[in-house]
Design a protein around this motif. Structure first.
Motif, PDB file in Angstrom:
ATOM      1  N   PRO A 185       0.824  -1.211   0.000  1.00  0.00           N
ATOM      2  CA  PRO A 185       0.000   0.000   0.000  1.00  0.00           C
ATOM      3  C   PRO A 185       0.857   1.259   0.000  1.00  0.00           C
ATOM      4  CG  PRO A 185      -0.765  -1.585   1.646  1.00  0.00           C
ATOM      5  CD  PRO A 185       0.582  -2.062   1.165  1.00  0.00           C
ATOM      6  N   ASN A 186       0.324   2.316  -0.597  1.00  0.00           N
ATOM      7  CA  ASN A 186       1.010   3.606  -0.588  1.00  0.00           C
ATOM      8  C   ASN A 186      -0.028   4.720  -0.497  1.00  0.00           C
ATOM      9  OD1 ASN A 186      -0.049   3.977  -3.188  1.00  0.00           O
ATOM     10  ND2 ASN A 186       1.767   3.103  -4.166  1.00  0.00           N
ATOM     11  N   ASP A 187       0.380   5.935  -0.801  1.00  0.00           N
ATOM     12  CA  ASP A 187      -0.557   7.049  -0.665  1.00  0.00           C
ATOM     13  C   ASP A 187      -1.578   7.089  -1.790  1.00  0.00           C
ATOM     14  OD1 ASP A 187       1.000   7.852  -2.773  1.00  0.00           O
ATOM     15  OD2 ASP A 187       1.696   9.713  -1.860  1.00  0.00           O
ATOM     16  N   GLY A 188      -1.500   6.145  -2.723  1.00  0.00           N
ATOM     17  CA  GLY A 188      -2.509   6.048  -3.766  1.00  0.00           C
ATOM     18  C   GLY A 188      -2.319   6.985  -4.931  1.00  0.00           C
ATOM     19  N   ALA A 223      -7.321   3.403  -6.882  1.00  0.00           N
ATOM     20  CA  ALA A 223      -7.781   2.650  -5.714  1.00  0.00           C
ATOM     21  C   ALA A 223      -6.940   1.393  -5.515  1.00  0.00           C
ATOM     22  CB  ALA A 223      -9.252   2.279  -5.886  1.00  0.00           C
ATOM     23  N   LEU A 224      -6.543   0.751  -6.616  1.00  0.00           N
ATOM     24  CA  LEU A 224      -5.671  -0.417  -6.506  1.00  0.00           C
ATOM     25  C   LEU A 224      -4.291  -0.008  -6.009  1.00  0.00           C
ATOM     26  CD1 LEU A 224      -6.565  -2.386  -9.771  1.00  0.00           C
ATOM     27  CD2 LEU A 224      -7.640  -2.503  -7.509  1.00  0.00           C
ATOM     28  N   MET A 260      -3.862  11.063 -10.202  1.00  0.00           N
ATOM     29  CA  MET A 260      -5.055  10.426  -9.647  1.00  0.00           C
ATOM     30  C   MET A 260      -4.797   9.955  -8.220  1.00  0.00           C
ATOM     31  SD  MET A 260      -5.628   8.272 -13.138  1.00  0.00           S
ATOM     32  CE  MET A 260      -3.832   8.286 -13.327  1.00  0.00           C
ATOM     33  N   LYS A 261      -5.829  10.028  -7.377  1.00  0.00           N
ATOM     34  CA  LYS A 261      -5.762   9.541  -6.007  1.00  0.00           C
ATOM     35  C   LYS A 261      -7.103   8.898  -5.654  1.00  0.00           C
ATOM     36  CE  LYS A 261      -3.590  11.536  -2.721  1.00  0.00           C
ATOM     37  NZ  LYS A 261      -3.147  12.430  -1.628  1.00  0.00           N
ATOM     38  N   VAL A 287     -11.477  15.734 -12.227  1.00  0.00           N
ATOM     39  CA  VAL A 287     -12.336  14.577 -12.439  1.00  0.00           C
ATOM     40  C   VAL A 287     -12.610  13.891 -11.101  1.00  0.00           C
ATOM     41  CG1 VAL A 287     -12.665  12.462 -13.805  1.00  0.00           C
ATOM     42  CG2 VAL A 287     -11.072  14.229 -14.617  1.00  0.00           C
ATOM     43  N   VAL A 288     -13.829  13.407 -10.920  1.00  0.00           N
ATOM     44  CA  VAL A 288     -14.189  12.583  -9.770  1.00  0.00           C
ATOM     45  C   VAL A 288     -15.008  11.406 -10.274  1.00  0.00           C
ATOM     46  CG1 VAL A 288     -15.399  12.440  -7.558  1.00  0.00           C
ATOM     47  CG2 VAL A 288     -14.188  14.534  -8.162  1.00  0.00           C
TER      48      VAL A 288
END
Length: 297
Positions: A185-188, A223-224, A260-261, A287-288
């Motif tokens: 995992p990381n900050d995404g 998200a991945l 992207m996050k 973008v969302v």
């Protein structure tokens, strides 16, 4: 003796052909006033790509608006999976035309049922406050391998995706979705450079629709990345809704950094946000998206 001409650049020709195919895909057939029909590319797919139906719906909306009004936002919902083997009918509702803004609602229909809805707002050019977030640091896109080069170098990559023509040139700054085994995992944060892989006509609406198409390609990957998960055929993802704000002008055939996050995931859904910057650092689009994500096995 005259020198032999240089051989044609095969990748460039293939890229331009794919871009021309995307332009054709977005060129809807007019059936009646405010009713259009669009098709899907002839590729192996079980459902219609979300960016395709969003881009086509925005084309339909834009054709009912005066050309001096540019789209500044869209909000959309993916209702049913589209069938790529049959046409999609787009019905436009002219909700309102004011002095500065025009609002349109578009419903995409197959077999008499709505598969997608979009609301878009268009505005006359106006002056006002001006500020933006800074573009994150990233290497120049031309120093990074192309999607095809990166994919072909990985033995885990599926053969079909390696050889498929791609209208959008995608250069990953961070780990690609299939490369995250053991990353953790990381900050995404997930960054990619994007542009149409060839020259586009000058129509501003077309450039916005091409970016709408491209924006759905990599967004849920954030998200991945947040979970350190690789997508090697074990993850099922589907867009649920998609919103975009077009803040400044751009060309979709020039490099744009997509940052992207994913701030949250729960209940089988993940939220992802993204920002597009031009190479000069100008923020052009936000973008969302919320999407369905299911991990198998």
């Amino acid at each position: 003796m005259a020198e032999a001409p240089d051989p044609p650049d095969a990748p460039a020709l293939a890229g331009q052909a794919a871009v021309d195919g995307l332009v054709d895909l977005l060129d809807l057939e007019r059936i009646e006033v405010d009713i259009y029909r669009g098709g899907s590319p002839q590729v192996r797919s079980q459902r219609v790509f979300g960016g395709q139906v969003a881009g086509q719906a925005l084309v339909a909306a834009g054709r009912s608006v005066e050309p001096d009004r540019l789209v500044h936002s869209l909000h959309s919902y993916f209702i049913r999976a589209g069938d790529p083997t049959m046409p999609i009918v787009y019905e436009v509702d002219r909700v309102r035309d004011g002095r500065s803004f025009s609002v349109r609602r578009v419903t995409a229909v197959q077999r008499g049922k709505a598969i997608f809805t979009l609301s878009a707002s268009f505005q006359l050019a106006q002056d006002g406050l001006d500020h933006q977030s800074d573009m994150p640091a990233a290497p120049e896109p031309t120093t990074l391998p192309t999607f095809t080069e990166r994919y072909r170098a990985d033995p885990r990559a599926e053969h079909y995706w390696r050889d498929r023509p791609r209208p959008i040139d995608v250069r990953y700054v961070d780990a690609a979705p299939w490369e995250r085994d053991g990353v953790g995992p990381n900050d995404g944060v997930s960054r990619v450079w994007m542009r149409a892989d060839g020259k586009l006509p000058d129509d501003p609406l077309l450039h916005v629709c091409v970016l709408t198409f491209a924006s759905d390609m990599t967004l849920l990957d954030a998200a991945l990345a947040r979970q350190g998960l690789a997508n090697q055929g074990t993850v099922m993802m589907a867009s649920l809704d998609h919103a975009m704000w077009f803040e400044r002008t751009f060309r979709a055939d020039e490099w744009l950094l997509y940052t992207m996050k994913s701030p949250s995931a729960s209940g089988g859904r993940a939220l992802a946000t993204g920002r597009f910057h031009r190479q000069d650092g100008t923020l052009v689009c936000s973008v969302v998206q919320e999407g369905l994500i299911r991990v198998r096995g």
